[in-house]
Design a protein around this motif. Structure first.
Motif, mmCIF file in Angstrom:
data_model
loop_
_atom_site.group_PDB
_atom_site.id
_atom_site.type_symbol
_atom_site.label_atom_id
_atom_site.label_comp_id
_atom_site.label_asym_id
_atom_site.label_seq_id
_atom_site.Cartn_x
_atom_site.Cartn_y
_atom_site.Cartn_z
ATOM 1 N N ILE A 68 39.183 41.572 36.241
ATOM 2 C CA ILE A 68 40.642 41.522 36.338
ATOM 3 C C ILE A 68 41.276 41.700 34.964
ATOM 4 O O ILE A 68 40.599 41.696 33.948
ATOM 5 N N GLY A 69 42.591 41.809 34.952
ATOM 6 C CA GLY A 69 43.336 41.871 33.701
ATOM 7 C C GLY A 69 43.333 43.234 33.048
ATOM 8 O O GLY A 69 43.819 43.382 31.923
ATOM 9 N N THR A 70 42.809 44.246 33.724
ATOM 10 C CA THR A 70 42.743 45.569 33.109
ATOM 11 C C THR A 70 44.130 46.126 32.793
ATOM 12 O O THR A 70 44.279 46.891 31.853
ATOM 13 N N LEU B 26 34.746 37.877 28.585
ATOM 14 C CA LEU B 26 35.394 39.146 28.267
ATOM 15 C C LEU B 26 34.534 40.294 28.780
ATOM 16 O O LEU B 26 33.309 40.230 28.710
ATOM 17 N N VAL B 27 35.176 41.354 29.274
ATOM 18 C CA VAL B 27 34.467 42.541 29.738
ATOM 19 C C VAL B 27 34.835 43.694 28.816
ATOM 20 O O VAL B 27 36.012 43.929 28.528
ATOM 21 N N HIS C 55 38.695 40.748 31.933
ATOM 22 C CA HIS C 55 37.914 39.509 31.999
ATOM 23 C C HIS C 55 37.308 39.350 33.389
ATOM 24 O O HIS C 55 37.785 39.947 34.360
ATOM 25 N N VAL C 56 36.289 38.519 33.473
ATOM 26 C CA VAL C 56 35.731 38.142 34.767
ATOM 27 C C VAL C 56 36.709 37.146 35.397
ATOM 28 O O VAL C 56 37.130 36.186 34.749
ATOM 29 N N SER D 95 32.984 33.721 40.487
ATOM 30 C CA SER D 95 33.947 33.501 39.411
ATOM 31 C C SER D 95 33.205 33.390 38.078
ATOM 32 O O SER D 95 31.986 33.189 38.047
ATOM 33 N N ALA D 96 33.941 33.481 36.983
ATOM 34 C CA ALA D 96 33.351 33.314 35.648
ATOM 35 C C ALA D 96 32.669 31.952 35.548
ATOM 36 O O ALA D 96 31.583 31.831 34.974
#
Length: 102
Positions: A9-11, A42-43, A53-54, A67-68
């Protein structure tokens, strides 16, 4: 052991997700000093850098992906993963089995 999936997510805060394609290799890096989430992961994508991020919230984790917080203790400081599905609400990725701590 069956495959471990997670939601990227967060892209949208980095580069969007239009460039993501199934099979792309990703690198995960724990962020223990993250001020918002002590289990943040972090990805990153080689050649681009940070891409998201995951997911670590019941509101952002898609389907049965982990989930992370659920994978944080299963990996070392870094791990490898790959993109499996890119959808509107997030990207489903699989964690490399070689990245798991035995």
């Amino acid at each position: 052991m069956s495959k471990i999936y997670f939601t990227l997510i967060g892209t949208r805060y980095y580069h969007g997700n239009d460039f993501l394609k199934p099979g792309m290799k990703l690198k995960l890096k724990k962020e223990p000093d993250n001020k918002y989430d002590k289990e943040a992961i972090l990805v990153m994508l080689e050649g681009i850098g940070e891409i998201g991020h995951v997911a670590n919230s019941t509101y952002t984790v898609i389907g049965e992906s982990m989930s992370a917080g659920r994978i944080y203790d299963k990996i070392g400081d870094t791990a490898k993963a790959k993109v499996v599905h890119v959808i509107e609400h997030g990207t489903i990725c699989s964690l490399s089995k070689k990245s798991l701590i035995v």
